[in-house]
Write a protein that holds these residues in place. Sequence first.
Motif, short mmCIF file in Angstrom:
data_model
loop_
_atom_site.label_atom_id
_atom_site.label_comp_id
_atom_site.label_asym_id
_atom_site.label_seq_id
_atom_site.Cartn_x
_atom_site.Cartn_y
_atom_site.Cartn_z
N GLU A 54 6.66 12.13 46.51
CA GLU A 54 5.22 12.17 46.36
C GLU A 54 4.54 12.01 47.72
OE1 GLU A 54 1.82 10.17 43.48
OE2 GLU A 54 3.72 9.12 43.79
N PHE A 55 3.57 12.85 47.99
CA PHE A 55 2.75 12.78 49.19
C PHE A 55 1.43 12.12 48.80
CE2 PHE A 55 5.49 16.33 49.30
CZ PHE A 55 5.68 16.79 50.59
N ARG A 56 1.01 11.12 49.55
CA ARG A 56 -0.32 10.53 49.36
C ARG A 56 -1.03 10.62 50.70
NH1 ARG A 56 -2.27 9.02 44.11
NH2 ARG A 56 -0.42 8.77 42.81
N GLY A 57 -1.52 11.79 50.99
CA GLY A 57 -2.15 12.02 52.28
C GLY A 57 -1.19 12.70 53.24
N GLY A 58 -1.73 13.36 54.24
CA GLY A 58 -0.94 14.06 55.24
C GLY A 58 -1.63 15.35 55.63
N ARG A 59 -1.29 15.86 56.81
CA ARG A 59 -1.94 17.07 57.31
C ARG A 59 -0.90 18.12 57.67
NH1 ARG A 59 -6.65 15.49 61.54
NH2 ARG A 59 -8.33 15.85 60.05
N CYS A 60 -1.26 19.36 57.33
CA CYS A 60 -0.38 20.49 57.62
C CYS A 60 -1.18 21.63 58.26
CB CYS A 60 0.27 21.01 56.34
SG CYS A 60 1.38 19.86 55.51
N LEU A 89 -6.47 22.72 59.96
CA LEU A 89 -5.72 21.65 59.32
C LEU A 89 -6.08 21.54 57.84
CD1 LEU A 89 -6.00 18.88 62.05
CD2 LEU A 89 -3.86 19.89 61.26
N VAL A 90 -5.07 21.30 57.03
CA VAL A 90 -5.27 21.06 55.60
C VAL A 90 -4.81 19.64 55.30
CG1 VAL A 90 -4.47 21.67 53.28
CG2 VAL A 90 -5.07 23.47 54.91
N ASP A 91 -5.68 18.86 54.66
CA ASP A 91 -5.36 17.48 54.28
C ASP A 91 -4.80 17.47 52.87
OD1 ASP A 91 -6.27 15.97 56.59
OD2 ASP A 91 -8.28 16.61 56.03
N GLY A 112 0.11 20.33 44.11
CA GLY A 112 -0.73 19.30 44.71
C GLY A 112 -2.19 19.69 44.84
N ILE A 113 -2.94 18.73 45.35
CA ILE A 113 -4.36 18.91 45.64
C ILE A 113 -4.56 18.70 47.14
CG2 ILE A 113 -6.68 17.95 45.28
CD1 ILE A 113 -5.85 17.13 42.51
N TRP A 114 -5.35 19.57 47.76
CA TRP A 114 -5.56 19.48 49.20
C TRP A 114 -6.99 19.86 49.55
CZ3 TRP A 114 -0.74 21.25 47.49
CH2 TRP A 114 -0.75 22.52 46.89
N ASP A 115 -7.43 19.34 50.69
CA ASP A 115 -8.77 19.63 51.20
C ASP A 115 -8.68 20.66 52.31
OD1 ASP A 115 -10.26 17.86 49.56
OD2 ASP A 115 -9.60 16.18 50.79
N ILE A 117 -11.14 23.70 54.70
CA ILE A 117 -12.49 23.80 55.26
C ILE A 117 -13.46 24.41 54.25
CG2 ILE A 117 -11.69 23.94 57.65
CD1 ILE A 117 -12.16 26.96 57.51
N LYS A 118 -12.94 25.02 53.19
CA LYS A 118 -13.79 25.58 52.15
C LYS A 118 -13.87 24.70 50.91
CE LYS A 118 -13.25 30.42 53.54
NZ LYS A 118 -12.87 31.79 53.10
N GLY A 119 -13.31 23.48 51.00
CA GLY A 119 -13.39 22.57 49.87
C GLY A 119 -12.03 22.21 49.31
N GLN A 120 -12.05 21.42 48.23
CA GLN A 120 -10.81 20.97 47.62
C GLN A 120 -10.19 22.08 46.79
OE1 GLN A 120 -10.53 17.71 44.42
NE2 GLN A 120 -9.91 16.64 46.29
N ARG A 121 -8.88 22.22 46.92
CA ARG A 121 -8.14 23.23 46.18
C ARG A 121 -6.88 22.60 45.58
NH1 ARG A 121 -12.36 25.14 47.21
NH2 ARG A 121 -12.85 27.16 48.20
N MET A 122 -6.28 23.28 44.60
CA MET A 122 -5.04 22.81 43.99
C MET A 122 -4.16 24.02 43.71
SD MET A 122 -4.41 20.57 40.50
CE MET A 122 -2.70 20.22 39.99
N GLY A 123 -2.86 23.81 43.77
CA GLY A 123 -1.94 24.89 43.45
C GLY A 123 -0.50 24.52 43.73
#
Length: 285
Positions: A54-60, A89-91, A112-115, A117-123
């Motif tokens: 499980e990831f709880r935060g991180g940047r790619c 960067l994606v958080d 997962g869910i990630w932030d 620059i265009k907002g929160q996304r999931m996939g």
Amino acid sequence: MRRIDHPGPVAVERYVAVSGAAVPIRFVLEPGLAVDEAVAAGMREAGCIGGFVEFRGGRCEPFRYVMPAASSDPRYVAWYSETFEPDGLVDVTRACAIVGVREGKAFLHCHGIWDTIKGQRMGHMLAPLSRVAEPIDVTGIGFRDATFEAMPDPETNFTLFEPVRHAGAGSPKAGAPVLLAKVRPNQDISFAIEEICSQHGIASAHIYGIGSLNGVRFVDGARVDSHATEVLIRTGHFASLDGQTSARLTLDVVDMDGVISSGEIVRGDNPVCVTFELVVEALGN
């Protein structure tokens, strides 16, 4: 309950579960590596061949993902969207991955869910195409004698993870059992978890995993009508008391339009669409 007809022959077994010798794991994903390579390195260091992280935060950066989509090919009831390639960067807010083996190499199935620059996304994260930009702490449960192996699935025509005991492995170590499990289409996910736990003598457990559901019904009355979704278990618990069993699952869900929903789901009205992969951690049995 909603039902979806896949093109292949319906498997007799509607779920599969195997026990394994599990250990808690925690490691850091090193910058510069693809996410799947970084997770594989951490699993090797822990001496594990499969499990859940499980990831709880991180940047790619770069970061690549897909969402569920309708299929134009009659061999499949659902498929994947185009590949999304966010700039910069994606958080990673929260993501869960089943770790297993495909074609002899470590492989991740990650939702997962990630932030962006265009907002929160999931996939569905494309781990080989997503690169760790900063050190990322991950935690989970690793198995030294069992794993998920990607195999052709005649019912759905997909290649899907199947829980398997490692060749030559002995019996799981004594103690509370931990299971790797897979649930097939058209089975209510809560009822399936209850059956799996009951058949393995588990009275209470934490439930982890990801999968797809054919629409989602939440206890607060909200609903997702998309026949294909991507799902991760945010919190999952199973308990058996006085002969009554109950699985309570809080999920994050994305539909085919990219709409994200979250909440506790209704028992008995949330059937699996394609597959659902689980790790069941027994408590005090």
